[in-house]
Design a protein around this motif. Structure first.
Motif: not given
Ligand code: GDP
Ligand code: MG
Length: 618
Positions: A55-56, A60-61, A245, A249, A253, A255-258
């Protein structure tokens, strides 16, 4: 020079095509195209962080989560970098549907898994294909595999531990598989399932990328530098550390960019890993893999082309053997039928003209059977003294003939010639039989016809019908020949006889003393002479018929068979509708299926070759 995008795109396209054809390796017919393609497979124990890494990399999840074995089918994840803002996903099993919502993607993966495996938590090696189009990804194909486990839980069959290992192994043991071996940093690397399997199938470590997850979860005071710097376990490629995450995390929620940003910060600010920061993290891993994949694809292209060309040759040969597909329009069908008829006709003619055996049996009928049958005719009995007397007397009636018994001669000749009808008809039938047999043989020898049993019997029936007609014609013509001999006798033959002197040695009368003979019309000598005259005449006609009957038979039966065996049939099919033509070309359904499968495969290989051509020369 081909770009990285085009190379990876090429492999993506070929992989998709393979799945459409049900080729996901493990086939029995030599190396499959799928196996020849480089791929990246994610391997590791359960909860080692495989899904999180994937996912990373995607950013995206979208992967199903839950306890137990969630990934029960391989997921072939193809990442396509696109321009612009929007991102979407597509499944190969639902090509028209664009997914913009990645939660829906997750649900679709779960549903599609169950579709093949049932709710039974079984596993299946039929992959699910997912393409993700996004500006944030690099071009890359990854395969997510079920996590390696140690024990079966919650109603899973006991065999699941081995089943999973076997499936994972079947992917990673392929020499073209790049292994992304995931190990959690908070476990001793010596106990890593991923490393254990990778070492078995790739002892030199050339195609293994070690990934260490959960660096943030290590015990205070410990670090993973021994692993990351390659001292604990040496691999050809550098180890990459990852911080995904945490469950917390995910629950919050984040998010991926975070998450990516936090991961970057983690490495940059880390006292232990700071000096490695530029070679750590999921973004770096994605680029590293993509770069490596590009190199591998470049190396593999020549061998892939060789494999494709070989497969195309083999498929073509196999298709030639079982016959090409027939066009669906009426014109193509008619053309095919006519071609097949001609192929049969050619073989039939070869049987008649020589080249193939059988035609010589027609000559045997004329040379042997016909003369033998004529020889056996009961002409001796018919022209015996007593019968000659009987016929002559009956013909004369109350008035004995004056010089020669004209009527008696005619009746005797007529009666004798009638016998010739038997052998004549027998030759016609014998030739008919030979021709029929040659039709049967020719049908069997027409290889192209074998796949069309209906047409085969249609042609056989049409040819036999035609032979029947030719036989009727032949019978008419031959019987006419015999009748013609009876209707007009060769008068010169008898004139010549009258000029000859009496040959009978018992005859004491001088040749010119006819007056004595005239006294008694019915002496044995006189009758014997009539009998021998008739015999001589009949023998002459017999010799003629032996020569003319074969001519008539050949003209009416053999020549017609050669020239016009299927003419009627041609006229008939010319008038037929498309549906009827299609019926005539009915094939064995299993053969049709096999051909369809082969042609589809051939199309795949051809399009793969075209694609490689277009990429390789850019
Ligand atoms: P998989 O079973 O191998 O696919 O593992 P998952 O990706 O589902 O991860 C299992 C659990 O570990 C999840 O709760 C993740 O949030 C957590 N996890 C994975 N990687 C990391 C990591 O690097 N750091 C932390 N803190 N948690 C992680
Ligand atoms: Mg998982």
């Amino acid at each position: 020079m081909a770009t990285m995008e085009s190379l990876i795109g090429l492999v993506n396209n070929i992989q998709r095509a393979c799945t459409v054809l049900g080729d996901h390796g493990g086939g029995s017919e030599g190396m499959s195209l799928w196996e020849a393609l480089p791929s990246v497979a994610v391997v590791g124990g359960q909860s080692s962080g495989k899904s999180s890494v994937l996912e990373s990399i995607v950013g995206r999840d979208f992967l199903p989560r839950g306890s137990g074995i969630v990934t029960r089918r391989p997921l072939v994840l193809q990442l396509h970098k696109i321009e612009g803002q929007s991102e979407y996903a597509e499944f190969l099993h639902a090509p028209k549907k664009r997914f913009n919502d990645f939660a829906a993607v997750r649900k679709e993966i779960a549903d599609e898994t169950d579709r093949i495996t049932g709710k039974s938590k079984q596993i299946s090696n039929v992959p699910i294909h997912l393409s993700v189009y996004s500006p944030q990804v690099v071009d890359l194909t990854l395969i997510d595999l079920p996590g390696l486990t140690k024990v079966a839980v919650e109603g899973q069959p006991d065999s699941i531990v081995q089943d999973i290992e076997m499936m994972v192994r079947s992917y990673v043991e392929k020499p073209n598989c790049i292994i992304l071996a995931i190990s959690p940093a908070n476990q001793d690397i010596a106990t890593s399932d991923a490393i254990k399997l990778a070492r078995e199938v790739d002892p030199t470590g050339e195609r293994t990328f070690g990934v260490l997850t959960k660096l943030d979860l290590m015990d205070q005071g410990t670090n993973a530098l021994d692993v990351l710097e390659g001292r604990a376990y040496r691999l050809v490629h550098p180890w990459v550390g990852i911080v995904n995450r945490s469950q917390a995390d995910i629950n919050k929620n984040v998010d991926m960019s975070n998450a990516r940003r936090k991961e970057q910060e983690y490495f940059q600010s880390s006292p232990e890993y700071g000096h490695l920061a530029h070679k750590m993290g999921s973004e770096y891993l994605a680029k590293l893999l993509s770069k490596h994949l590009e190199t591998v694809i470049r190396q593999r292209i020549p061998s892939i082309i060789t494999l494709i060309n070989k497969a195309i040759d083999e498929l073509n040969a196999e298709l030639d053997r079982i016959g090409r597909p027939v066009g669906v329009d009426g014109g193509a069908q008619l053309y095919t039928i006519l071609e097949l008829c001609r192929a049969f006709d050619r073989i039939f003619k070869e049987h008649l003209d020589g080249g193939r055996p059988g035609g010589d049996r027609i000559y045997a009928v004329f040379d042997h059977q016909l003369p033998a049958a004529m020889k056996k005719l009961p002409l001796d009995r018919h022209l015996s003294l007593s019968n000659v007397k009987k016929v002559i007397c009956e013909a004369d009636g109350y008035q004995p003939h004056l010089i020669a018994p004209e009527q008696g001669y005619r009746r005797l000749i007529d009666g004798s010639l009638g016998y010739f009808k038997g052998p004549a008809e027998a030759s016609i039938d014998a030739v008919h039989f030979v021709l029929k047999e040659l039709v049967r043989k020719s049908i069997a020898e027409t290889q192209e016809l074998k796949r069309f049993p209906s047409l085969q019997s249609d042609i056989a029936a049409a040819a036999n019908d035609a032979l029947e007609r030719f036989r009727d014609e032949s019978r008419k013509a031959v019987l006419r020949l015999v009748e013609m001999e009876s209707t007009y006798l060769t008068v010169e033959f008898f004139r010549k006889l009258q000029m000859e002197p009496e040959k009978n040695p018992n005859n004491t009368n001088p040749p010119n003393s006819n007056s004595n003979q005239n006294v008694d019309r019915y002496t044995d000598n006189h009758l014997r002479r009539i009998g021998s005259n008739v015999t001589a005449y009949v023998n002459m006609v017999c010799e003629t018929l032996k020569l003319t009957i074969p001519k008539a038979v050949v003209y009416c039966q053999v020549l017609q068979a050669k020239r016009a065996l299927l003419n009627h049939f041609y006229a008939q099919i010319g008038r037929r509708e498309k549906a009827q033509l299609g019926k005539m070309l009915d094939e064995d359904p299993s053969l049709m299926e096999r051909r369809e499968a082969l042609s589809r495969r051939l199309e795949l290989y051809k399009s793969a070759r075209d694609e490689i051509d277009s990429v390789a020369w850019k």
